[in-house]
Write a protein that holds these residues in place. Structure first.
Motif, short mmCIF file in Angstrom:
data_model
loop_
_atom_site.label_atom_id
_atom_site.label_comp_id
_atom_site.label_asym_id
_atom_site.label_seq_id
_atom_site.Cartn_x
_atom_site.Cartn_y
_atom_site.Cartn_z
N HIS A 1 0.84 -1.19 0.00
CA HIS A 1 0.00 0.00 0.00
C HIS A 1 0.87 1.24 0.00
O HIS A 1 1.91 1.29 0.66
N CYS A 2 0.46 2.23 -0.77
CA CYS A 2 1.27 3.42 -1.04
C CYS A 2 0.55 4.62 -0.44
O CYS A 2 -0.66 4.73 -0.52
N ALA A 3 1.33 5.51 0.18
CA ALA A 3 0.72 6.68 0.85
C ALA A 3 0.68 7.89 -0.07
O ALA A 3 0.14 8.93 0.30
N TYR A 4 1.25 7.78 -1.26
CA TYR A 4 1.26 8.94 -2.16
C TYR A 4 -0.18 9.31 -2.51
O TYR A 4 -0.95 8.44 -2.95
N PRO A 5 -0.55 10.59 -2.32
CA PRO A 5 -1.96 10.96 -2.51
C PRO A 5 -2.49 10.58 -3.89
O PRO A 5 -1.89 10.93 -4.90
N GLY A 6 -3.58 9.84 -3.91
CA GLY A 6 -4.23 9.51 -5.17
C GLY A 6 -3.74 8.25 -5.84
O GLY A 6 -4.41 7.73 -6.72
N CYS A 7 -2.56 7.75 -5.46
CA CYS A 7 -2.04 6.52 -6.10
C CYS A 7 -3.05 5.39 -5.94
O CYS A 7 -3.65 5.21 -4.88
N VAL A 8 -3.21 4.62 -7.00
CA VAL A 8 -4.19 3.52 -6.96
C VAL A 8 -3.83 2.48 -5.90
O VAL A 8 -4.68 1.69 -5.48
N PHE B 1 -1.09 4.43 -11.19
CA PHE B 1 -0.03 4.34 -10.19
C PHE B 1 0.71 5.67 -10.09
O PHE B 1 0.85 6.38 -11.09
N CYS B 2 1.23 5.97 -8.91
CA CYS B 2 2.17 7.09 -8.80
C CYS B 2 3.46 6.67 -9.51
O CYS B 2 3.61 5.51 -9.91
N ARG B 3 4.39 7.60 -9.64
CA ARG B 3 5.58 7.30 -10.44
C ARG B 3 6.41 6.15 -9.84
O ARG B 3 6.91 5.29 -10.57
N VAL B 4 6.52 6.14 -8.52
CA VAL B 4 7.33 5.10 -7.87
C VAL B 4 6.71 3.72 -8.11
O VAL B 4 7.40 2.76 -8.49
N CYS B 5 5.39 3.62 -7.91
CA CYS B 5 4.71 2.34 -8.13
C CYS B 5 4.76 1.94 -9.61
O CYS B 5 4.98 0.76 -9.93
N ALA B 6 4.59 2.91 -10.48
CA ALA B 6 4.61 2.62 -11.93
C ALA B 6 5.95 2.04 -12.35
O ALA B 6 6.00 1.13 -13.19
ZN ZN Z 1 2.16 4.62 -5.36
#
Ligand code: ZN
Ligand code: ZN
Length: 180
Positions: free
Chosen positions: A142-149, A166-171
Motif C-alpha cells: 500500500h502506497c501513501a502517495y496521494p491519489g495513487c491507486v 499508479f504514482c511514479r514510484v509504483c509505476a
Molecule cells: Zn504509489
C-alpha cells in the motif's frame, strides 16, 4: 505459443460484458495482452452460510490451479460478496508477488449504497480495484502517495478518492516486473 498474458476470469458475473472496458484498460495500462479465460470453478465450497459470503482465499486458490502455461497473471472477477475471516468484507484480494488476484463487483455498484445506478462510476471502481490487486501481484504494497491507486481502500469512499493510475514510484516497479 502465445506470449504471456493477463487472463481475466468471470466468476458468477451477471453480465460478463461488464468486463469489456476493463480488458481494454488493463492491456493499455500494464502493456501486457489481456484475454478472457473461462474456468469452471465451483464457488459453493467457498460459501459460508452464516455470513452469506464467499471466502476469498478459497476462490483464489482454485483460480490459480493448473494455469495456462502462458498465464502471466490470473484475475478473477466475481459478482459474489467476498470476505476473509478477519474482515467484514473485501473489494479484492491478491497474492503478493504471485499469480492470482480476485476482485468482487458486489460492493462496487452504486445501488449497493442506496444510490441510483451509475455505470460510469461502477466501471471506474472496477478498474481501480483490478489495477490495485494486480499491483500487489507485482510486489507493490500500500502506497501513501496521494491519489495513487495503491492507496489502501477500506470503504467505497476511499476507492472513489484515488486515481485509477499508479504514482511514479509504483509505476516504475510495475514496469520492471513486466515480461520482456
Ligand atoms: Zn504509489
Ligand atoms: Zn491492497
Amino acid at each position: 505459443m502465445k506470449s504471456s498474458r493477463i487472463y481475466v476470469v468471470p466468476l458468477q458475473l451477471s453480465d460478463p460484458s461488464l468486463l469489456d472496458p476493463l480488458l481494454t484498460y488493463l492491456a493499455h495500462g500494464f502493456r501486457v495482452p489481456v484475454e478472457i479465460l473461462q474456468r469452471d470453478l465451483n464457488l459453493a465450497k467457498a460459501y459460508n452460510p452464516e455470513r452469506n459470503q464467499y471466502y476469498s482465499s478459497v476462490i483464489l486458490a482454485d483460480l490459480i490451479e493448473n494455469p495456462p502455461v502462458n498465464a502471466f497473471r490470473i484475475l478473477g472477477v466475481t459478482g459474489v460478496d467476498i470476505y476473509i475471516p478477519v474482515l467484514t468484507y473485501l473489494f479484492g484480494e491478491a497474492q503478493f508477488k504471485g499469480l492470482g488476484a480476485l476482485i468482487s463487483t458486489y460492493r462496487l455498484r452504486t445501488e449497493f449504497y442506496g444510490d441510483p445506478p451509475d455505470m460510469h462510476l461502477f466501471q471506474e471502481r472496477l478498474l481501480k480495484e483490478a489495477v490495485h490487486e494486480l499491483g500487489h501481484t507485482y510486489g507493490l504494497r500500500h502506497c501513501a502517495y496521494p491519489g495513487c491507486v495503491m492507496n489502501s481502500s477500506t470503504y467505497i469512499e476511499d476507492v472513489d478518492e484515488k486515481m485509477v493510475s499508479f504514482c511514479r514510484v509504483c509505476a516504475d516497479i510495475v514496469r520492471a516486473g513486466n515480461p520482456v
